[in-house]
Design a protein around this motif. Sequence first.
Motif, PDB file in Angstrom:
ATOM      1  N   VAL A  30       0.850  -1.184   0.000  1.00 18.50           N
ATOM      2  CA  VAL A  30       0.000   0.000   0.000  1.00 18.50           C
ATOM      3  C   VAL A  30       0.887   1.235   0.000  1.00 18.50           C
ATOM      4  O   VAL A  30       1.799   1.354   0.827  1.00 18.50           O
ATOM      5  N   ILE A  31       0.623   2.159  -0.941  1.00 21.57           N
ATOM      6  CA  ILE A  31       1.264   3.470  -0.932  1.00 21.57           C
ATOM      7  C   ILE A  31       0.170   4.529  -0.934  1.00 21.57           C
ATOM      8  O   ILE A  31      -1.003   4.234  -1.214  1.00 21.57           O
ATOM      9  N   SER A  32       0.560   5.747  -0.607  1.00 22.73           N
ATOM     10  CA  SER A  32      -0.365   6.879  -0.670  1.00 22.73           C
ATOM     11  C   SER A  32       0.206   7.891  -1.645  1.00 22.73           C
ATOM     12  O   SER A  32       1.338   8.354  -1.483  1.00 22.73           O
ATOM     13  N   ALA A  33      -0.554   8.205  -2.681  1.00 29.19           N
ATOM     14  CA  ALA A  33      -0.081   9.128  -3.709  1.00 29.19           C
ATOM     15  C   ALA A  33      -1.256   9.921  -4.265  1.00 29.19           C
ATOM     16  O   ALA A  33      -2.323   9.369  -4.524  1.00 29.19           O
ATOM     17  N   GLU A  34      -1.052  11.217  -4.405  1.00 31.37           N
ATOM     18  CA  GLU A  34      -2.053  12.106  -4.992  1.00 31.37           C
ATOM     19  C   GLU A  34      -3.397  11.994  -4.269  1.00 31.37           C
ATOM     20  O   GLU A  34      -4.458  11.966  -4.883  1.00 31.37           O
ATOM     21  N   GLY A  35      -3.321  11.886  -2.945  1.00 34.76           N
ATOM     22  CA  GLY A  35      -4.530  11.873  -2.139  1.00 34.76           C
ATOM     23  C   GLY A  35      -5.286  10.563  -2.124  1.00 34.76           C
ATOM     24  O   GLY A  35      -6.425  10.514  -1.634  1.00 34.76           O
ATOM     25  N   GLN A  36      -4.671   9.493  -2.621  1.00 41.81           N
ATOM     26  CA  GLN A  36      -5.358   8.197  -2.673  1.00 41.81           C
ATOM     27  C   GLN A  36      -4.402   7.087  -2.271  1.00 41.81           C
ATOM     28  O   GLN A  36      -3.219   7.103  -2.622  1.00 41.81           O
ATOM     29  N   ARG A  37      -4.926   6.116  -1.552  1.00 43.52           N
ATOM     30  CA  ARG A  37      -4.153   4.915  -1.265  1.00 43.52           C
ATOM     31  C   ARG A  37      -4.289   3.927  -2.416  1.00 43.52           C
ATOM     32  O   ARG A  37      -5.384   3.729  -2.955  1.00 43.52           O
ATOM     33  N   ARG A  38      -3.173   3.320  -2.760  1.00 43.73           N
ATOM     34  CA  ARG A  38      -3.153   2.360  -3.867  1.00 43.73           C
ATOM     35  C   ARG A  38      -2.538   1.052  -3.390  1.00 43.73           C
ATOM     36  O   ARG A  38      -1.545   1.056  -2.662  1.00 43.73           O
ATOM     37  N   TYR A  39      -3.130  -0.041  -3.818  1.00 43.79           N
ATOM     38  CA  TYR A  39      -2.683  -1.385  -3.450  1.00 43.79           C
ATOM     39  C   TYR A  39      -2.180  -2.062  -4.716  1.00 43.79           C
ATOM     40  O   TYR A  39      -2.956  -2.354  -5.632  1.00 43.79           O
ATOM     41  N   GLY A  40      -0.867  -2.252  -4.797  1.00 40.73           N
ATOM     42  CA  GLY A  40      -0.308  -2.766  -6.041  1.00 40.73           C
ATOM     43  C   GLY A  40       0.949  -3.593  -5.826  1.00 40.73           C
ATOM     44  O   GLY A  40       1.480  -3.685  -4.714  1.00 40.73           O
ATOM     45  N   PRO A  41       1.474  -4.180  -6.898  1.00 40.57           N
ATOM     46  CA  PRO A  41       2.613  -5.087  -6.794  1.00 40.57           C
ATOM     47  C   PRO A  41       3.946  -4.358  -6.774  1.00 40.57           C
ATOM     48  O   PRO A  41       4.125  -3.326  -7.425  1.00 40.57           O
ATOM     49  N   MET A  42       4.882  -4.903  -6.011  1.00 43.36           N
ATOM     50  CA  MET A  42       6.270  -4.459  -6.014  1.00 43.36           C
ATOM     51  C   MET A  42       7.180  -5.657  -5.827  1.00 43.36           C
ATOM     52  O   MET A  42       6.771  -6.673  -5.269  1.00 43.36           O
ATOM     53  N   ARG A  43       8.402  -5.513  -6.281  1.00 43.78           N
ATOM     54  CA  ARG A  43       9.434  -6.518  -6.029  1.00 43.78           C
ATOM     55  C   ARG A  43       9.891  -6.387  -4.589  1.00 43.78           C
ATOM     56  O   ARG A  43      10.245  -5.299  -4.141  1.00 43.78           O
ATOM     57  N   TRP A  44       9.909  -7.509  -3.856  1.00 48.94           N
ATOM     58  CA  TRP A  44      10.458  -7.481  -2.504  1.00 48.94           C
ATOM     59  C   TRP A  44      11.980  -7.618  -2.625  1.00 48.94           C
ATOM     60  O   TRP A  44      12.510  -8.683  -2.870  1.00 48.94           O
ATOM     61  N   GLY A  45      12.651  -6.524  -2.480  1.00 50.30           N
ATOM     62  CA  GLY A  45      14.091  -6.420  -2.686  1.00 50.30           C
ATOM     63  C   GLY A  45      14.366  -5.063  -3.293  1.00 50.30           C
ATOM     64  O   GLY A  45      14.239  -4.857  -4.498  1.00 50.30           O
ATOM     65  N   PHE A  46      14.689  -4.102  -2.433  1.00 54.90           N
ATOM     66  CA  PHE A  46      14.826  -2.696  -2.795  1.00 54.90           C
ATOM     67  C   PHE A  46      15.994  -2.500  -3.766  1.00 54.90           C
ATOM     68  O   PHE A  46      17.097  -2.990  -3.537  1.00 54.90           O
TER      69      PHE A  46
END
Length: 221
Positions: free
Chosen positions: A43-59
């Motif tokens: 979950v990230i927060s961007a442009e006033g909205q929370r978004r639930y999306g995929p990311m690679r685990w490994g920065f």
Amino acid sequence: MCGRFAITLPDDAMTRLFDAAPANDLPPVPRYNVCPTQPISVVISAEGQRRYGPMRWGFIPRWYKTPTDGPLLFNARSETIAEKPSFKEAARKRRCLIPASGFYEWTKEGETRLPWYITRSDAEPMVFAGVWQSWQGPEGARVASCAIVTAEAGPEMARLHERVPVVLEPEEWALWLGEEGHGAARLMDAPGEGALSFARVGTTVNSNRAEGPELIEPIDG
């Protein structure tokens, strides 16, 4: 540290829990043996909205020429996150929530690695504090990646491992995401005594290729 975890909760339950808009390409669930470099939902927060999306685990730091150009950074230490070049900008500007059902740690008995599955004692979903980055490769490819923030373990957890993920409570999510201004640094503590439950599970999970609900079933001994 946190090197493996499970996420068994449906995506629709997660989007309701976080009041977040889901992406169309979420990784499949349930998953009982999530490993670094695999895609996870955050979950990230961007442009006033929370978004639930995929990311690679490994920065992946910005200066990596390829995703494997340096060490695999799947955890970020709370004590140094604000100064370490890999993480300091993300710690200020790009924090995320990483949901999980539980995570694994290991002890040793002779040469045998004994796995433990750790959950919240109240049986609620775990929500790890995370940081994220959008990495762009030399040919223009973009990869969103993240790391789990860890803290020094308290006495209970220290019997298994010296580090533990930072687990956020619902009332802390907005501050961690940057929706309530400054002050997120004060959230980077280990869970309190009694907050986590520990269960020995079978050694099948020692293989990063293992999968299935039997991996989190408690065993005696």
